[in-house]
Design an enzyme around this catalytic site. Structure first.
Site, PDB file in Angstrom:
ATOM      1  N   TYR A 154      43.507  60.535  21.363  1.00  0.00           N
ATOM      2  CA  TYR A 154      43.236  59.134  21.009  1.00  0.00           C
ATOM      3  C   TYR A 154      42.516  59.079  19.653  1.00  0.00           C
ATOM      4  O   TYR A 154      42.898  58.309  18.757  1.00  0.00           O
ATOM      5  CB  TYR A 154      42.360  58.482  22.090  1.00  0.00           C
ATOM      6  CG  TYR A 154      42.033  57.027  21.812  1.00  0.00           C
ATOM      7  CD1 TYR A 154      40.927  56.677  21.022  1.00  0.00           C
ATOM      8  CD2 TYR A 154      42.838  55.996  22.299  1.00  0.00           C
ATOM      9  CE1 TYR A 154      40.632  55.351  20.737  1.00  0.00           C
ATOM     10  CE2 TYR A 154      42.545  54.668  22.024  1.00  0.00           C
ATOM     11  CZ  TYR A 154      41.446  54.353  21.244  1.00  0.00           C
ATOM     12  OH  TYR A 154      41.158  53.040  20.954  1.00  0.00           O
TER      13      TYR A 154
ATOM     14  N   LYS B 133      29.377  39.909  42.226  1.00  0.00           N
ATOM     15  CA  LYS B 133      28.715  39.055  41.234  1.00  0.00           C
ATOM     16  C   LYS B 133      27.983  39.971  40.251  1.00  0.00           C
ATOM     17  O   LYS B 133      26.918  40.510  40.542  1.00  0.00           O
ATOM     18  CB  LYS B 133      27.727  38.105  41.914  1.00  0.00           C
ATOM     19  CG  LYS B 133      27.140  37.090  40.939  1.00  0.00           C
ATOM     20  CD  LYS B 133      26.290  36.043  41.632  1.00  0.00           C
ATOM     21  CE  LYS B 133      25.770  35.044  40.614  1.00  0.00           C
ATOM     22  NZ  LYS B 133      25.003  35.704  39.518  1.00  0.00           N
TER      23      LYS B 133
HETATM   24  C1  LIG Z   1      29.610  31.260  37.214  1.00  0.00           C
HETATM   25  C2  LIG Z   1      30.546  32.250  37.885  1.00  0.00           C
HETATM   26  C3  LIG Z   1      30.212  33.590  38.002  1.00  0.00           C
HETATM   27  N1  LIG Z   1      31.111  34.383  38.601  1.00  0.00           N
HETATM   28  N2  LIG Z   1      31.043  35.734  38.830  1.00  0.00           N
HETATM   29  C4  LIG Z   1      32.193  36.065  39.456  1.00  0.00           C
HETATM   30  N3  LIG Z   1      32.527  37.301  39.867  1.00  0.00           N
HETATM   31  N4  LIG Z   1      32.980  34.987  39.623  1.00  0.00           N
HETATM   32  C5  LIG Z   1      32.312  33.946  39.078  1.00  0.00           C
HETATM   33  N5  LIG Z   1      32.677  32.644  38.966  1.00  0.00           N
HETATM   34  C6  LIG Z   1      31.797  31.806  38.378  1.00  0.00           C
HETATM   35  O1  LIG Z   1      32.075  30.493  38.252  1.00  0.00           O
HETATM   36  C7  LIG Z   1      33.333  30.094  38.925  1.00  0.00           C
HETATM   37  C8  LIG Z   1      32.971  29.064  39.911  1.00  0.00           C
HETATM   38  C9  LIG Z   1      34.352  29.719  37.908  1.00  0.00           C
END
Ligand SMILES: Cc1c[n+]2nc(N)[nH]c2nc1OC(C)C
Length: 323
Positions: free
Chosen positions: A35, A113
């Protein structure tokens, strides 16, 4: 000259393909040394023929001069925050509020999350155009040059079928291994240490000099579509399918994303991710549970700044890391 142009195009496409395989497919396709050889060849050709460098060349990731300040960006559509639940009872109450408003029982798209920073990335005709922090949800900071340095962020979407304007929303984070390496380097230089990967990612993204950002090995996972223009553009009918579409177009999506069709499987997902939390390559502070069907999301809508159709189910706070 045509031969040079062809070689630059071929090298650019090859290197972008290897980036995709490495960062999105988690499946490196060539050894790093190969690479690096391709990259050096492309850099040499672009140095000799700068007018032939292509916009999505992987050598164009690290910007030029440092900025003096960040410009502000008004999001085309507000970036919402999430309501939280902290217990099974609170999740059941969330589920009931949702289920009472729907004709069909909802399935949930479940995602880790990530403990990073929410960003908005705009692609115009498939080309990376602008990136911004969430800010207060309405106005964020323009961090285009810094996000451009993140190797897992495609400079051009792959394949076809994407709309003329596509906003990708996701989390920029610093993997645990990169966090250790950044702090080791800071310790060796007697510099201030970052307290945790989230602060390290925030500090790295808010650098006015994108060369510093480039040295911090940041990563990105897409978690939602933002604005799509034209609004009539056909999109997948469920959130999970939209994430898989983003992945096909070259955006990395966490491999832990999964659809759970009922409460027991959602709770099992929460427990499974909580159990495996310490083994994940990145820090998380819970899971995000979203009604998967887009039409059901629209039925539920939003209340104040957060959607009725989604919640973050947070983990108990981790004991503070003592450095
Ligand atoms: C603020 C946020 C943060 N997060 N983190 C994930 N994994 N999904 C996700 N969706 C979010 O907002 C959705 C409701 C679009």
């Amino acid at each position: 000259m045509q031969a040079i142009q062809d070689e630059i195009k071929q090298l650019t496409d090859q290197l972008n393909q290897h980036n995709y395989r490495y960062y999105v497919d988690d499946a490196p396709s060539i050894p790093d040394v190969e690479y690096d050889r391709l990259m050096r060849r492309l850099q040499a050709l672009e140095a000799e023929y700068p007018e032939l460098a292509l916009g999505d060349s992987p050598t164009q990731r690290v910007g030029g001069e440092a900025l003096s300040k960040f410009n502000q960006v008004t999001h085309l559509k507000p970036m919402l925050s999430l309501d939280n639940v902290f217990s099974e009872e609170e999740f059941n109450a969330f589920y009931k509020r949702v289920d009472d408003k729907l004709a069909e029982a909802p399935a949930f798209c479940c995602e880790p999350k990530l403990d990073g920073l929410a960003v908005s990335i705009l692609y115009r005709d498939g080309v990376f155009e602008r990136a911004a922090t969430r800010g207060d949800g309405t106005v964020g900071e323009d961090i285009t040059e810094n996000v451009r340095t993140i190797k897992s962020v495609p400079l051009r979407l792959r394949g076809s079928g994407f709309p003329p304007l596509l906003e990708v929303r996701g989390e920029v984070f610093m993997p645990k291994a990169a966090f250790e390496a950044v702090n080791d380097k800071a310790r060796a230089k007697g510099e201030k240490l970052f307290v945790n990967p989230r602060n390290a990612a925030a500090g790295s993204l808010r650098q006015l000099d994108s060369k510093i950002t480039a040295s911090r090995s940041l990563a990105f996972y897409a978690y939602a579509l933002g604005v799509v223009e034209p609004e009539t553009w056909p999109l997948a009918a469920s959130h999970f399918e939209q994430l898989m579409q983003l992945k096909e177009w070259g955006c990395p999506v966490s491999s832990e994303v999964k659809v759970c069709a009922d409460i027991p499987s959602v709770l099992a997902y929460y427990q499974d991710i909580l159990t495996r939390r310490s083994e994940l390559a990145y820090e998380i502070d819970g899971v995000v549970l979203k009604v998967n069907d887009i039409a059901q999301q629209q039925t539920l809508g939003f209340v104040a700044k957060a959607p009725r159709w989604a919640t973050a189910y947070k983990f108990p706070a981790q004991e503070e890391i003592t450095l």
